[in-house]
Design a protein around this motif. Structure first.
Motif, PDB file in Angstrom:
ATOM      1  N   PHE A 166       2.901  18.664  40.026  1.00  0.00           N
ATOM      2  CA  PHE A 166       4.039  18.702  40.797  1.00  0.00           C
ATOM      3  C   PHE A 166       5.300  18.164  39.544  1.00  0.00           C
ATOM      4  N   CYS A 167       5.927  18.249  39.779  1.00  0.00           N
ATOM      5  CA  CYS A 167       6.908  17.519  38.815  1.00  0.00           C
ATOM      6  C   CYS A 167       7.469  16.334  39.636  1.00  0.00           C
ATOM      7  N   LYS A 168       7.913  15.190  38.557  1.00  0.00           N
ATOM      8  CA  LYS A 168       7.365  13.748  38.988  1.00  0.00           C
ATOM      9  C   LYS A 168       8.483  13.525  38.780  1.00  0.00           C
TER      10      LYS A 168
ATOM     11  N   CYS B 235       7.469  19.986  47.201  1.00  0.00           N
ATOM     12  CA  CYS B 235       7.197  19.517  45.803  1.00  0.00           C
ATOM     13  C   CYS B 235       7.252  20.786  45.250  1.00  0.00           C
ATOM     14  N   LEU B 236       7.694  20.624  43.595  1.00  0.00           N
ATOM     15  CA  LEU B 236       7.980  21.771  42.841  1.00  0.00           C
ATOM     16  C   LEU B 236       7.084  21.965  41.783  1.00  0.00           C
ATOM     17  N   PRO B 237       6.387  23.287  41.468  1.00  0.00           N
ATOM     18  CA  PRO B 237       4.799  22.724  40.796  1.00  0.00           C
ATOM     19  C   PRO B 237       5.254  22.921  39.413  1.00  0.00           C
TER      20      PRO B 237
ATOM     21  N   PHE C  85      13.894  14.227  37.541  1.00  0.00           N
ATOM     22  CA  PHE C  85      13.187  15.063  37.422  1.00  0.00           C
ATOM     23  C   PHE C  85      12.325  15.579  36.004  1.00  0.00           C
ATOM     24  N   TYR C  86      10.730  14.810  36.533  1.00  0.00           N
ATOM     25  CA  TYR C  86      10.701  15.637  34.597  1.00  0.00           C
ATOM     26  C   TYR C  86       8.915  16.137  34.616  1.00  0.00           C
ATOM     27  N   HIS C  87       8.535  17.119  33.696  1.00  0.00           N
ATOM     28  CA  HIS C  87       7.856  17.443  33.313  1.00  0.00           C
ATOM     29  C   HIS C  87       6.380  16.892  32.915  1.00  0.00           C
ATOM     30  N   CYS C  88       5.229  17.631  32.946  1.00  0.00           N
ATOM     31  CA  CYS C  88       4.586  16.518  31.630  1.00  0.00           C
ATOM     32  C   CYS C  88       4.255  17.845  31.169  1.00  0.00           C
TER      33      CYS C  88
ATOM     34  N   LYS D 281       6.347  12.909  28.555  1.00  0.00           N
ATOM     35  CA  LYS D 281       6.874  13.509  29.905  1.00  0.00           C
ATOM     36  C   LYS D 281       7.990  13.957  29.311  1.00  0.00           C
ATOM     37  N   ILE D 282       9.117  15.204  30.390  1.00  0.00           N
ATOM     38  CA  ILE D 282       9.634  16.146  29.798  1.00  0.00           C
ATOM     39  C   ILE D 282      10.962  15.637  30.899  1.00  0.00           C
ATOM     40  N   ARG D 283      11.965  15.534  30.599  1.00  0.00           N
ATOM     41  CA  ARG D 283      13.386  15.458  31.478  1.00  0.00           C
ATOM     42  C   ARG D 283      13.422  16.596  31.934  1.00  0.00           C
ATOM     43  N   HIS D 284      13.736  17.378  33.081  1.00  0.00           N
ATOM     44  CA  HIS D 284      13.799  18.644  33.573  1.00  0.00           C
ATOM     45  C   HIS D 284      14.975  18.860  33.193  1.00  0.00           C
ATOM     46  N   TYR D 285      15.805  17.678  33.396  1.00  0.00           N
ATOM     47  CA  TYR D 285      17.795  18.787  33.180  1.00  0.00           C
ATOM     48  C   TYR D 285      17.688  19.273  31.203  1.00  0.00           C
TER      49      TYR D 285
END
Ligand code: MIG
Length: 665
Positions: free
Chosen positions: A256-258, A275-277, A359-362, A367-371
């Motif tokens: 999930f996104c963190k 939660c967002l996958p 929130f963040y992706h991986c 770590k990548i900022r969602h925005y």
């Protein structure tokens, strides 16, 4: 010719698979005076085509568009973003004729002559991005080259060109059986029934409510015996619920996104807290994709993905903040200013920019900022499904379309045009969107016929179908609480509806053939007249007629109580007015401006000179269409030919050359 320009270190959107060498020279056409901003001067002859799913015209000039995928149910002229990010446009005029693709996963703003009518300015928020410039003498070649760059468009199974019925509000097996019964009883053709969120258990993905569908597999198979496919919805958010396998697995494996501290980011959507996958993480994508198997194992062959902008009702953190703020406000004397502030506080709960920033992706351990990569979310949800389908169903195509999209996801699925309303202006909007979407690679697409929000009327629905029967994705869909709008609800007009719906199946060999040619050759299925008659100024400025494939032009009536409409013909054409699916009137219409009458129960089609329109017999579903024995209506000399594409309707790697058959008059 394509040139690629690289600025900074770009996040790879994977929109382009095989990237050409980057150019060292200065980018042509644009002035790059400020960082991440590119402007160019337009003269009065310049038309700007493209930008896919957006409001306003085929010519995008005169407004500011923003690529930032948004759950936007108001498709009005003042809305800069809908559900998609389609950053490709063409500038076409006396002195320029080129395409530009701004490949960036974050927010991009296109000021197409809004701040100044003669200036086009693109501003990119991210510092790393790539730009592709495509130069070619014709619009058709620009499109071909661009589509070749981004890869082949998604091809659905052939049955998905049939008629679909949907409604947010069908809850159980009986509801759906009744709908199918009514269709069949009234001799209305039908191929699909869509399941909206109510089929699930508490809105949990990959569950089926046992009370309303006691034997789902059997139900699906029963429906299929009647040539009806059941197409369930899948939502992006996963319900936080202890013991819910999907949630537990996602949590355990960090799928999930963190938030910034590394905890699962909690948002509110249908099922409450969710939660967002993390669809940017290839492992999470594979995990989520294989979950569709729960439904394919029960005979399901198609899906629609929703809420994947992602749409957020709220984030857990922001919700707390808002509750506190509102409590504080309780102490105030609520006057003008305070009342607006109170309203804004609540309204800003949904789809809040700060939430997208927190929130963040991986990906690859980073770590990548969602925005910054926001526009890739729906794209990669579609991709998750599509990549899994290749494993789950290696031989047969699976139907997949999504609400949110981005160039790149056109390879994995189609899209529907989102939550339109039962308004006349939306017929026209959908027509314009269709060709703009084709430019960006989205071919399998269509609108909620009759309108999703608000109450439809019989005449609106009839006119909308008269456009909808030419859209690859043909679905009547409406929102909970609105007037029921299945065609058989309009008791006095069932025959009118039957005639229009039957015509779709008669046209289907042509529609499928033209769709497949467009997909396999990277061309337009639905194109603006200016793409064909590029030297004809009136054709270039026509915004309410489009070509469907090579043979026909359509000009739907989109005004209430109109008995017909104005049309412009760049050349002499044959008007065919279908009265019912069996009888029609033909008339040659001279080139130029004309007025034609089209009654509520008629569909007008214009056949181009030298061209043929093949037609099948009526059929109640796609599998019952006889593709072998076709009749034709033509506006051509003896000996003229039409190349019909046919295949088995399900093979995954169709070949154009092996599947063409000549039909001549
Ligand atoms: O917030 O699933 O666009 O087609 O019926 C609404 C319910 C959520 C939005 C989709 C629409 C669907 C509805 N969904």
């Amino acid at each position: 010719m394509i040139k690629r320009f690289v600025f900074g270190k770009a996040f790879d959107t994977e929109a382009v698979k095989d990237k050409p060498e980057a150019c060292k020279e200065k980018i042509p056409y644009f002035e790059n005076a400020e960082t991440s901003s590119f402007s160019l001067e337009m003269d009065s002859s310049d038309i700007v085509y493209g930008l896919g799913e957006n409001v306003r015209g085929i010519n995008k000039r005169g407004f500011i568009y923003e690529s930032f995928c948004t759950d936007q149910p108001e498709h009005n002229e003042n809305k800069s973003s809908l559900y998609a990010a389609h950053n490709f446009f063409i500038v076409s005029g006396n002195k320029k004729n080129f395409g530009a693709f701004f490949d960036s996963p974050g927010k991009v703003t296109f000021d197409i002559g809004a701040s100044s009518y003669s200036t086009l300015k693109v501003s990119i928020e991210n510092t790393g991005y790539e730009i592709y410039i495509i130069e070619n003498p014709t619009l058709e070649l620009i499109i071909k080259e661009f589509r070749n760059l981004i890869g082949q468009s998604y091809i659905p199974p052939r049955w998905a060109f049939g008629i679909g019925q949907s409604r947010w509000g069908y809850t159980c097996e009986e509801d759906i059986r009744k709908i199918v019964e009514n269709y069949r009883k009234n001799k209305l053709p039908l191929d699909m029934i869509y399941l909206d969120i109510d089929y699930m258990e508490k809105f949990k993905d990959f569950t089926v409510n046992k009370k309303s569908f006691p034997d789902f597999k059997n139900f699906v198979s029963d429906m299929k015996k009647n040539s009806v496919r059941i197409v369930p919805i899948i939502d992006a958010g996963i319900k936080m619920e202890d013991g819910f396998e999907l949630y537990e697995e996602g949590k355990e494996n960090n799928y999930f996104c963190k938030d910034k501290d590394g905890n699962d980011f909690i948002v509110g959507v249908w099922p409450g807290k969710c939660c967002l996958p993390d669809f940017l993480n290839p492992e999470a994508r594979e995990w989520f994709g294989m979950k569709y198997k729960f439904l394919t194992d029960q005979g399901i062959e198609g899906f629609w993905n929703d809420m994947n902008e992602p749409a957020l009702f709220y984030s857990e953190k922001n919700l707390e903040k808002v509750f506190d703020q509102v409590k504080e406000m309780k102490k105030l004397n609520i006057g003008l200013k305070e009342s607006f502030a109170l309203k804004d506080t609540i309204l800003n709960l949904a789809n809040n920019t700060d939430d997208y920033k927190s929130f963040y992706h991986c990906k690859d351990g980073k770590k990548i900022r969602h925005y910054d990569v926001h526009n890739l979310y729906g794209y990669n949800m579609t991709r998750a499904a599509s990549e899994a389908f290749e494993k789950i169903s290696p031989e047969k195509r699976i139907l997949m379309f999504s609400r949110s999209s981005c160039i790149g996801s056109h390879r994995y699925g189609g899209i529907w045009m989102g939550d339109n309303m039962s308004r006349w202006q939306h017929i026209l909007l959908n027509l314009k969107m269709l060709s703009s979407l084709n430019m960006c690679g989205f071919l399998y697409t269509g609108a909620d016929l009759g309108g999703f929000g608000e109450n439809t009327t019989e005449d609106l629905l009839l006119r909308w179908y008269a456009l909808g029967i030419f859209m690859p994705l043909l679905r009547n869909h409406s929102a909970l609480g609105t007037r029921e709008q299945e065609p058989f609800r309009f008791k006095n007009s069932i025959e009118k509806f039957r005639n229009i719906l039957n015509l779709r199946y008669r046209l289907l060999p042509y529609i499928y053939s033209e769709f497949m040619k467009a997909a396999l050759q990277g061309t337009m299925y639905a194109s603006p007249l200016g793409f064909i008659w590029s030297k004809d100024e009136d054709a270039r400025r026509t915004e309410d007629q489009i070509m469907i494939g090579e043979s026909i032009m359509i000009a739907p009536v989109y005004e209430q109580n109109a008995t017909g409409r104005h049309i412009y013909l760049p050349e002499e054409m044959k008007l065919v007015k279908f009265k019912d699916s069996e009888s029609y009137e033909e008339k040659i219409i001279p080139a130029g401006h004309n007025f034609i009458h089209v009654a509520l129960d008629e569909v007008a089609v214009f056949i181009r000179k030298g061209h043929i329109l093949p037609l099948a017999d009526n059929a109640e579903s796609v599998e019952k269409i006889d593709f072998e024995n076709l009749t034709t209506i033509s506006f051509a000399e003896k000996g003229a030919r039409y190349e019909l594409y046919t295949d088995d309707g399900e093979c995954r790697n169709p070949s154009l050359s092996e599947n063409l058959r000549s039909i001549s008059v």
